[in-house]
Design a protein around this motif. Structure first.
Motif, PDB file in Angstrom:
ATOM      1  N   HIS A   1      48.387  49.669  41.840  1.00  0.00           N
ATOM      2  CA  HIS A   1      48.976  51.010  41.886  1.00  0.00           C
ATOM      3  C   HIS A   1      48.306  51.940  40.874  1.00  0.00           C
ATOM      4  CE1 HIS A   1      52.574  50.633  44.590  1.00  0.00           C
ATOM      5  NE2 HIS A   1      52.211  49.347  44.470  1.00  0.00           N
ATOM      6  N   LEU A   2      47.927  51.408  39.694  1.00  0.00           N
ATOM      7  CA  LEU A   2      47.228  52.225  38.702  1.00  0.00           C
ATOM      8  C   LEU A   2      45.870  52.662  39.238  1.00  0.00           C
ATOM      9  CD1 LEU A   2      47.057  53.421  35.850  1.00  0.00           C
ATOM     10  CD2 LEU A   2      46.128  51.206  35.082  1.00  0.00           C
ATOM     11  N   ASP A   3      45.182  51.732  39.843  1.00  0.00           N
ATOM     12  CA  ASP A   3      43.878  52.035  40.418  1.00  0.00           C
ATOM     13  C   ASP A   3      43.989  53.094  41.504  1.00  0.00           C
ATOM     14  OD1 ASP A   3      40.975  51.422  40.894  1.00  0.00           O
ATOM     15  OD2 ASP A   3      41.769  50.724  42.823  1.00  0.00           O
ATOM     16  N   TYR A   4      45.006  52.951  42.354  1.00  0.00           N
ATOM     17  CA  TYR A   4      45.200  53.922  43.438  1.00  0.00           C
ATOM     18  C   TYR A   4      45.517  55.306  42.866  1.00  0.00           C
ATOM     19  CZ  TYR A   4      46.945  56.002  47.771  1.00  0.00           C
ATOM     20  OH  TYR A   4      47.141  56.833  48.847  1.00  0.00           O
ATOM     21  N   PHE A   5      46.361  55.332  41.842  1.00  0.00           N
ATOM     22  CA  PHE A   5      46.752  56.611  41.250  1.00  0.00           C
ATOM     23  C   PHE A   5      45.564  57.318  40.607  1.00  0.00           C
ATOM     24  CE2 PHE A   5      48.261  59.148  37.655  1.00  0.00           C
ATOM     25  CZ  PHE A   5      49.140  59.995  38.315  1.00  0.00           C
ATOM     26  N   LEU A   6      44.714  56.556  39.911  1.00  0.00           N
ATOM     27  CA  LEU A   6      43.555  57.154  39.257  1.00  0.00           C
ATOM     28  C   LEU A   6      42.565  57.728  40.261  1.00  0.00           C
ATOM     29  CD1 LEU A   6      42.954  54.520  36.418  1.00  0.00           C
ATOM     30  CD2 LEU A   6      43.912  56.831  36.190  1.00  0.00           C
ATOM     31  N   HIS A   7      42.551  57.166  41.458  1.00  0.00           N
ATOM     32  CA  HIS A   7      41.638  57.658  42.480  1.00  0.00           C
ATOM     33  C   HIS A   7      42.240  58.784  43.317  1.00  0.00           C
ATOM     34  CE1 HIS A   7      39.308  54.023  41.597  1.00  0.00           C
ATOM     35  NE2 HIS A   7      38.296  54.605  42.261  1.00  0.00           N
ATOM     36  N   ASN A   8      43.597  58.753  43.516  1.00  0.00           N
ATOM     37  CA  ASN A   8      44.207  59.704  44.459  1.00  0.00           C
ATOM     38  C   ASN A   8      45.221  60.650  43.816  1.00  0.00           C
ATOM     39  OD1 ASN A   8      43.209  58.562  47.245  1.00  0.00           O
ATOM     40  ND2 ASN A   8      43.873  56.775  46.059  1.00  0.00           N
ATOM     41  N   PHE A   9      45.574  60.360  42.551  1.00  0.00           N
ATOM     42  CA  PHE A   9      46.500  61.195  41.788  1.00  0.00           C
ATOM     43  C   PHE A   9      47.876  61.350  42.456  1.00  0.00           C
ATOM     44  CE2 PHE A   9      42.206  62.556  40.665  1.00  0.00           C
ATOM     45  CZ  PHE A   9      42.220  62.274  39.307  1.00  0.00           C
ATOM     46  N   HIS A  10      48.325  60.324  43.197  1.00  0.00           N
ATOM     47  CA  HIS A  10      49.719  60.238  43.654  1.00  0.00           C
ATOM     48  C   HIS A  10      50.063  58.764  43.877  1.00  0.00           C
ATOM     49  CE1 HIS A  10      48.798  59.381  47.915  1.00  0.00           C
ATOM     50  NE2 HIS A  10      47.807  60.252  47.783  1.00  0.00           N
ATOM     51  N   ILE A  11      51.364  58.484  43.920  1.00  0.00           N
ATOM     52  CA  ILE A  11      51.833  57.098  44.004  1.00  0.00           C
ATOM     53  C   ILE A  11      51.662  56.562  45.420  1.00  0.00           C
ATOM     54  CG2 ILE A  11      53.806  55.551  43.677  1.00  0.00           C
ATOM     55  CD1 ILE A  11      52.725  56.731  41.118  1.00  0.00           C
ATOM     56  N   LYS A  12      51.197  55.344  45.508  1.00  0.00           N
ATOM     57  CA  LYS A  12      51.027  54.687  46.811  1.00  0.00           C
ATOM     58  C   LYS A  12      52.380  54.144  47.278  1.00  0.00           C
ATOM     59  CE  LYS A  12      48.822  50.740  46.839  1.00  0.00           C
ATOM     60  NZ  LYS A  12      47.780  49.686  46.894  1.00  0.00           N
ATOM     61  N   ASP A  13      52.735  54.333  48.571  1.00  0.00           N
ATOM     62  CA  ASP A  13      53.974  53.750  49.114  1.00  0.00           C
ATOM     63  C   ASP A  13      53.668  52.975  50.392  1.00  0.00           C
ATOM     64  OD1 ASP A  13      54.798  55.306  51.667  1.00  0.00           O
ATOM     65  OD2 ASP A  13      54.262  56.898  50.246  1.00  0.00           O
ATOM     66  N   ILE A  14      54.630  52.161  50.813  1.00  0.00           N
ATOM     67  CA  ILE A  14      54.405  51.231  51.928  1.00  0.00           C
ATOM     68  C   ILE A  14      54.341  51.938  53.273  1.00  0.00           C
ATOM     69  CG2 ILE A  14      55.469  49.274  50.734  1.00  0.00           C
ATOM     70  CD1 ILE A  14      58.013  49.763  52.311  1.00  0.00           C
ATOM     71  N   TYR A  15      54.816  53.183  53.342  1.00  0.00           N
ATOM     72  CA  TYR A  15      54.866  53.872  54.629  1.00  0.00           C
ATOM     73  C   TYR A  15      53.572  54.625  54.919  1.00  0.00           C
ATOM     74  CZ  TYR A  15      59.807  52.839  54.011  1.00  0.00           C
ATOM     75  OH  TYR A  15      60.991  52.195  53.808  1.00  0.00           O
ATOM     76  N   THR A  16      53.178  55.514  53.986  1.00  0.00           N
ATOM     77  CA  THR A  16      51.974  56.329  54.237  1.00  0.00           C
ATOM     78  C   THR A  16      50.711  55.488  54.223  1.00  0.00           C
ATOM     79  OG1 THR A  16      51.860  56.840  51.862  1.00  0.00           O
ATOM     80  CG2 THR A  16      53.045  58.398  53.278  1.00  0.00           C
ATOM     81  N   SER A  17      50.755  54.351  53.539  1.00  0.00           N
ATOM     82  CA  SER A  17      49.568  53.485  53.490  1.00  0.00           C
ATOM     83  C   SER A  17      49.380  52.670  54.762  1.00  0.00           C
ATOM     84  CB  SER A  17      49.668  52.537  52.297  1.00  0.00           C
ATOM     85  OG  SER A  17      50.749  51.638  52.478  1.00  0.00           O
ATOM     86  N   GLY A  18      50.416  52.676  55.634  1.00  0.00           N
ATOM     87  CA  GLY A  18      50.347  51.870  56.854  1.00  0.00           C
ATOM     88  C   GLY A  18      50.677  50.409  56.634  1.00  0.00           C
ATOM     89  N   PHE A  19      51.145  50.090  55.411  1.00  0.00           N
ATOM     90  CA  PHE A  19      51.435  48.693  55.080  1.00  0.00           C
ATOM     91  C   PHE A  19      52.587  48.132  55.918  1.00  0.00           C
ATOM     92  CE2 PHE A  19      53.685  45.551  52.401  1.00  0.00           C
ATOM     93  CZ  PHE A  19      52.686  44.592  52.317  1.00  0.00           C
ATOM     94  N   VAL A  20      53.598  48.969  56.157  1.00  0.00           N
ATOM     95  CA  VAL A  20      54.755  48.522  56.947  1.00  0.00           C
ATOM     96  C   VAL A  20      54.317  48.109  58.345  1.00  0.00           C
ATOM     97  CG1 VAL A  20      56.871  49.292  58.078  1.00  0.00           C
ATOM     98  CG2 VAL A  20      56.495  49.814  55.680  1.00  0.00           C
ATOM     99  N   GLN A  21      53.608  48.988  59.036  1.00  0.00           N
ATOM    100  CA  GLN A  21      53.179  48.695  60.404  1.00  0.00           C
ATOM    101  C   GLN A  21      52.288  47.450  60.444  1.00  0.00           C
ATOM    102  OE1 GLN A  21      53.245  51.584  58.932  1.00  0.00           O
ATOM    103  NE2 GLN A  21      53.964  53.221  60.321  1.00  0.00           N
ATOM    104  N   GLU A  22      51.372  47.368  59.490  1.00  0.00           N
ATOM    105  CA  GLU A  22      50.447  46.238  59.471  1.00  0.00           C
ATOM    106  C   GLU A  22      51.178  44.923  59.217  1.00  0.00           C
ATOM    107  OE1 GLU A  22      46.605  44.629  56.895  1.00  0.00           O
ATOM    108  OE2 GLU A  22      47.283  46.708  56.657  1.00  0.00           O
ATOM    109  N   THR A  23      52.106  44.942  58.271  1.00  0.00           N
ATOM    110  CA  THR A  23      52.854  43.726  57.924  1.00  0.00           C
ATOM    111  C   THR A  23      53.708  43.251  59.092  1.00  0.00           C
ATOM    112  OG1 THR A  23      52.936  44.408  55.609  1.00  0.00           O
ATOM    113  CG2 THR A  23      54.499  42.726  56.288  1.00  0.00           C
TER     114      THR A  23
END
Length: 881
Positions: free
Chosen positions: A126-148
């Motif tokens: 999450h720290l790595d994602y934030f440093l690259h995108n400047f917002h918090i990663k969540d399971i919905y917008t990342s597509g993690f829910v659908q993939e899982t």
């Protein structure tokens, strides 16, 4: 090289090395979330979770619902309230059973249950994602829910939680159900949502919360301390319930859902799932309890009833306050006072009593589960047969022990005596008068009370026969109570009703001595405190097993729709005609679900012999013939008959000897063998007839057909030769034996002929269709079946002999029946009739009713009397010859 150039050359190398290091730590994926529960927690945490989880039972019916889900489906479990323990329970239990188990917890954070290594990876990801995108990663917008979920990992969603609602409604955070709907639109794979609930408190909740509810949470949403305390102290009281899974594809394709936009589809889905869980909880805990005073006020303040009371007062010239006072007193006379403490005392006491007097209660769990499922949709109306006072207690006891609320029970006013009356009221009994004749106001108040019970969602239990059967067979239905319940439904008390016919059978009834006395004309002993005290003697005896069988619940709404019946437009006569037909349908369902016991078979074989003494070998031959017919028709037999019928029959014979029903002949004292001769005790034939009648419903069509064949008096006959004779018997015994009007006599006869062919009684003629020949052994066996009707033939003959001596309308119905029985005793002493069991008050009442319907009421109708006497004499002679 300048400093700036030096720094500029170093940074890319550092970034590359850092990226390489991060990738090494995270592995092949960046998808690390606290919402995914891998289940590989530390030993201590795993031990604690397993110790808590193993305390809760998971019934087979709930498991079957999960097992029925197609393996290719995407499965998501849904709980009403946000509780992590629900997730952990289903994850652990279902994983051990190799069933779909939740791994992804929507809106859950398993931070403190995860291994340290995984927590570090999540933080780093999450720290790595934030440093690259400047917002918090969540399971919905990342597509993690659908993939899982598409990778066949199950999810777990919560429907109602204040904080989550605030985030969705105010901050517009993602709604899990919205994403499930979107996922279903994107894939052909079915998304199956499984509503579940862990119910910590299965008692019904009161309308007004107490102090404990305020401090520790309500029954529906107990606080953490209450949940932990219940889980540790009373885990056996916790119910894990799984509702019928919802196919999301089918849901969103419903016309009323499909036309909505995605947001409102989400709202409707959530409401639908919550409604399912609320109904399921209600089917276990029962409706919210109100005080008796609140119930009374709700009934008496209804606008329609107030208008009726005012009209009644005006019409009868009575002050309104007196009518209101009378109405309130009627409710007090009628109403139950549902009390959980009393129900718990009943549960404790009945467990001890039933364990002492019965060898076991025989139930089918699948039938109970089906009934519970239907109770989530509408109130249940339980329609049991009525053979003993214990019927009042057995069904509520069984339902309570199977996590269902005790029903409200219609009980005779004769049982309202102290101290049982208040106790029965506390257990859910409401009291009803034997007749409403001349009590218009009472009838109206009773109907209003029924409407209130159904409106609140209570299940009801009524005895459609009106009273206990003293003969062993079902009585003709009394449709008054049934008509009032259906009327309550038509008045809008509930959206639907499910009627559940229930068979309750006993190896031995407690009241057999009292029944013998009443059948032979003795006065019924009133229910009193003294009688209650005397019942302690019953605790010293054993009464075998009790058999309870629940038929499939019958939806009134669907039945009316299927038959295209509109009761709202029916006249009073048409309405009562429907109620009577429906009542007979319920009676027939009880008969079809009856369980045959060895007591009924042995009693039949004993009494259907042509003499008062019998050899065991001959009696067993009749037993085998009857058993063959029952097996041919797939009749349900008691477990003792299924496991070891020979031993079951021998046990019953010894039991009948010990109870002095039969005795050994003088020359046969000693060990019982096939050649042993027995003598039937005359004064016990009526009790044997009671047990014979417990199985007689399965033999009635066969007896009619056998009697018709005997009357043809030819070794060759056509099926058509039997129809008029069959119809005559069926009509004459309408009040004795109900029958299915949807099955024609021709169909019944055809079925019976197949039974006779199977038994070797008949053989089909090879040259002509529908012609049959009687075999050499067939005549004897036909008489064994026809003999089931002999006591009724003698009762009806006695009634005719009485009527030809008396003038029309000389006695009222009750006095006339007693006069016929007294006359019958004289005929028995003179040997004009042979069977003591034919001296039945019930048989005489039914016979007098039948002949009155056919305008035979006295000596003025001698021609018709002679016609019937001739027919009955011929039938008796053919059976006994």
């Amino acid at each position: 090289m300048s400093l700036f150039q030096t720094i500029k050359s170093i940074v890319p190398n550092t970034r590359a090395r850092l990226r390489k290091y991060i990738n090494c730590l995270l592995g092949d994926t960046q998808d690390y979330y606290t919402s995914l529960y891998p289940g590989n927690q530390s030993y201590i945490i795993k031990k604690i979770i397993n110790n808590l989880i193993k305390k809760l039972s998971f019934d087979d019916h709930s498991l079957d619902k999960i097992k029925s889900i197609e393996k290719t489906s995407i499965v998501v479990f849904a709980s009403k309230n946000k509780r992590m323990f629900d997730f952990l329970y289903f994850h652990t239990r279902l994983k051990a059973l190799d069933l779909p188990f939740p791994e992804l917890g929507f809106d859950l954070r398993f931070f403190f249950l995860l291994p340290v290594k995984r927590v570090c990876r999540i933080l780093l990801s999450h720290l790595d994602y934030f440093l690259h995108n400047f917002h918090i990663k969540d399971i919905y917008t990342s597509g993690f829910v659908q993939e899982t979920l598409q990778n066949k990992k199950s999810g777990f969603v919560f429907l109602i939680e204040e904080d989550d609602f605030y985030k969705r409604f105010i901050k517009s955070t993602p709604d899990p159900l919205f994403h499930l709907i979107e996922l279903q639109r994107q894939t052909d794979t079915n998304v199956i949502i499984v509503p579940e609930d862990i119910i910590y408190i299965t008692k019904p909740r009161h309308k007004d919360p107490g102090l404990a509810d305020i401090l520790f949470g309500t029954h529906e949403k107990p606080g953490l301390l209450k949940r932990i305390y219940t889980l540790i102290r009373y885990p056996e009281k916790i119910k894990v319930a799984v509702a019928t899974p919802v196919n999301l594809k089918e849901f969103i394709n419903l016309p009323e859902i499909d036309r909505l936009d995605a947001e409102f589809q989400t709202h409707r889905l959530r409401s639908h799932l919550v409604d399912i869980l609320n109904r399921q909880r209600k089917s276990i805990t029962g409706p919210i309890l109100k005080s008796s005073q609140e119930i009374t006020e709700d009934i008496l303040t209804r606008k329609s009833l107030r208008e009726y009371l005012a009209d009644y007062a005006s019409k009868n010239n009575i002050p309104l306050y007196k009518v209101n006072k009378k109405a309130a007193s009627y409710i007090k006379e009628i109403a139950a006072n549902y009390n959980l403490r009393i129900i718990n005392v009943f549960n404790w006491a009945l467990s001890w009593i039933f364990k002492n007097i019965f060898e076991g209660l025989v139930l089918n769990q699948d039938e109970i589960n089906r009934m519970r499922e239907k109770s989530t949709q509408a109130p249940l109306i339980l329609i049991p047969c009525h053979k003993s006072h214990l019927d009042y207690l057995l069904l509520p006891y069984v339902m309570y022990r199977n996590n269902m609320p005790c029903p409200h029970i219609a009980a005779g006013k004769n049982l309202s005596f102290w101290p049982l009356g208040p106790l029965f009221r506390g257990g859910g009994a409401f009291f009803i008068r034997r007749t409403f004749k001349g009590a218009e106001l009472y009838r109206k108040i009773f109907g209003a009370y029924l409407e209130k019970l159904l409106y609140e969602g209570f299940n009801l239990k009524i005895f459609i026969e009106g009273g206990r059967s003293r003969t062993g067979k079902l009585l003709s239905p009394r449709p008054g109570g049934l008509g009032m319940i259906i009327k309550a439904y038509l008045n809008g008390a509930c959206d639907n009703l499910y009627f559940v016919p229930v068979f309750v059978g006993y190896d031995r009834v407690l009241e057999e001595d009292a029944y013998l006395k009443e059948i032979e004309g003795g006065k019924k002993s009133p229910e009193t405190l003294k009688g209650l005290i005397n019942t302690r003697k019953f605790l010293k005896k054993k009464y075998g097993k009790v058999y309870i069988k629940f038929d499939d619940p019958l939806s009134l709404k669907e039945y009316l729709k299927e038959k295209n019946i509109d009761l709202t437009r029916a006249t009073d006569d048409e309405y009562m005609q429907f109620v009577k037909q429906f009542a007979y349908k319920l009676i027939n369902s009880i008969n079809k679900n009856a369980i045959v016991t060895p007591h009924g078979i042995i009693a039949s074989a004993i009494l259907n012999g042509s003499q008062n003494n019998f050899v065991k070998e001959q009696m067993i031959e009749r037993v085998n013939t009857y058993m063959n017919l029952l097996t041919f028709n797939d009749v349900e037999l008691s477990d003792t008959l299924l496991m070891d019928p020979d031993n079951a029959f021998d046990t019953v014979i010894n039991n009948f000897i010990s109870r002095n029903f039969i005795e050994l002949a003088d020359e046969d004292e000693g060990e019982i063998s096939d050649s042993t001769t027995f003598i039937v005790k005359h004064n016990k034939r009526a009790i044997l007839d009671y047990y014979k009648n417990s199985a007689i419903s399965f033999f009635v069509p066969t007896a009619y057909t056998a009697m018709a064949i005997l009357e043809v008096d030819q070794f060759k006959f056509f099926l058509s030769d039997l129809v008029l004779r069959y119809k005559f018997l069926q009509k004459m015994y309408t009040d004795e034996f109900s029958y299915d009007e949807e099955i024609t006599p021709e169909e019944q006869i055809s079925k019976c002929i197949k039974e006779f062919i199977n038994e070797g009684i008949l053989v089909p003629d090879p040259t002509q269709a529908d012609m049959f020949s009687l075999t050499s052994q067939g005549l004897r066996k036909l008489k064994w079946f026809a003999a089931f009707l002999l006591p009724f033939l003698e009762s009806y003959k006695t009634t005719l002999l009485f009527l030809e001596k008396e003038k029309t309308d000389k006695y009222d119905a009750k006095e006339q029946t007693k006069k016929i029985q007294s006359f019958g005793r004289k005929l028995y002493k003179r040997n004009n009739i042979a069977l003591k069991e034919s001296l039945s008050l019930v048989n005489y009442r039914n016979a007098a009713t039948y002949f009155a319907r056919n305008e035979i009421t006295g000596s003025e109708d001698q021609i018709q009397i002679d016609d019937y006497k001739e027919i009955i004499d011929r039938l008796i002679r053919l059976t006994l010859s």
